[in-house]
Design an enzyme around this catalytic site. Structure first.
Site, PDB file in Angstrom:
ATOM      1  N   CYS A   1       0.842  -1.204   0.000  1.00  0.00           N
ATOM      2  CA  CYS A   1       0.000   0.000   0.000  1.00  0.00           C
ATOM      3  C   CYS A   1       0.877   1.255   0.000  1.00  0.00           C
ATOM      4  CB  CYS A   1      -0.913   0.021   1.220  1.00  0.00           C
ATOM      5  SG  CYS A   1      -1.943   1.508   1.291  1.00  0.00           S
TER       6      CYS A   1
ATOM      7  N   LYS B   1       1.895  -9.284  -0.211  1.00  0.00           N
ATOM      8  CA  LYS B   1       1.638  -8.509  -1.443  1.00  0.00           C
ATOM      9  C   LYS B   1       2.590  -7.320  -1.432  1.00  0.00           C
ATOM     10  CE  LYS B   1      -2.100  -6.488  -4.196  1.00  0.00           C
ATOM     11  NZ  LYS B   1      -1.709  -5.080  -4.368  1.00  0.00           N
TER      12      LYS B   1
ATOM     13  N   ARG C   1      -9.616  -2.885 -10.035  1.00  0.00           N
ATOM     14  CA  ARG C   1     -10.591  -2.017 -10.718  1.00  0.00           C
ATOM     15  C   ARG C   1     -11.288  -2.705 -11.883  1.00  0.00           C
ATOM     16  NH1 ARG C   1      -6.681   3.113 -11.179  1.00  0.00           N
ATOM     17  NH2 ARG C   1      -5.352   1.348 -11.723  1.00  0.00           N
TER      18      ARG C   1
END
Length: 316
Positions: A115, A157, A240
């Protein structure tokens, strides 16, 4: 809230590694703030999504507060599996405590090391962890040592470094500690809309023997197939692209009306708050509505108004 599973603890738990051993690229719904909650996960699973993540949850808050647990994590016994709970954490024991809480209800946890948001980096979470391989290794090791269930996965991640050697080193250290798989978003922390470095994901994949998941700018099933071919990745994670078309993995070019109907049914059944219900529809209808229709639809302010609009214009 963990539905009625809190009482029964009889979730249909699965081993996510079985997916990676299938020989097919695993189709994965990314962790998305506000969006990848139970209702949306239920929808994408109807359309060929193999594996779903929760939105990122701050482990320290989750461990400390029952209120945070109830609002941040909802699942059910039967359909919501395999499920990975993604945590933001910077202390090994806190991550372990969070993992222990969700272990009866989920199939694995993921440590967010990607992030790039300022608040996360300032708190020591997210992408700043790619510069702390020893800390990542320590957190993975602690969870491995303290969770008894050998089928419970722990993944990470990440984003990539400008110097890819550092990323490969991070990944090899994580692999040696027993991480189950690594998801690579093929951009650096500074990059937002620049092209994704699929070549970097390919190099990382070739440097490891564990599964690697590719992430970044995948908007159609054809994109997913191309990225799988380009990188050799074992899985494809989409954010998305699935918001815009939850039926993407099933091969639909744009959201079919059946999928919109399914979303309405699922969202109403789950008691999805209006704003979330409406926002998902705005994303899903982006490609199938005119500018004029968007002006009308996007300012609707109640569930009944949305249902009337869908019925009048689309027969949904």
């Amino acid at each position: 809230m963990i539905g009625d599973t809190v009482e029964t603890k009889q979730c249909q738990l699965k081993d996510p590694m079985d997916l990676f051993n299938s020989g097919q690229a695993v189709k994965i719904c990314a962790p998305m703030v506000r969006y990848s909650k139970l209702a949306f996960r239920t929808l994408v699973r109807k359309y060929s999504c193999d594996l779903c993540y929760t939105p990122m949850i701050v482990a320290a808050d989750f461990v400390r507060s029952a209120k945070a647990r109830d609002s941040e994590f909802t699942t059910n016994k039967v359909g919501d599996h395999p499920l990975i709970v993604q945590f933001a954490a910077k202390e090994a024991q806190v991550l372990c405590d969070a993992a222990r809480i969700v272990c009866p209800f989920a199939d694995g946890i993921d440590l967010n090391c990607g992030c790039p948001q300022r608040w996360a980096m300032a708190e020591g979470y997210g992408a700043c962890l790619i510069n702390k391989p020893e800390l990542v290794r320590d957190m993975v090791r602690h969870v491995r040592n303290q969770i008894d269930n050998p089928r419970f996965s722990i993944s990470i991640k990440i984003r990539i470094h400008e110097d890819l050697k550092r990323t490969v080193d991070l990944c090899q250290k994580a692999e040696a500690t027993g991480v189950s798989w690594i998801t690579v978003h093929g951009r650096s922390v500074e990059e937002r809309h620049q092209p994704v470095h699929y070549d970097a994901i390919k190099i990382i994949k070739q440097s490891l023997s564990l599964p690697v998941v590719a992430n970044g700018d995948i908007k159609t099933l054809k994109d997913a197939e191309n990225v799988h071919h380009l990188t050799g990745a074992d899985g494809i994670m989409v954010a998305r692209g699935l918001l815009a078309n939850p039926a993407m993995f099933a091969g639909y070019e744009e959201t079919p009306l059946k999928c919109i109907q399914d979303w309405v049914d699922i969202a109403l059944e789950h008691g999805t708050p209006f704003t979330c219900f409406h926002h998902h529809l705005m994303y899903m209808m982006e490609r199938i509505t005119s500018k004029q229709e968007k002006k009308v639809f996007n300012v609707l302010s109640s569930t009944s108004a949305v249902l009337d609009y869908l019925n009048d214009h689309y027969g949904v």
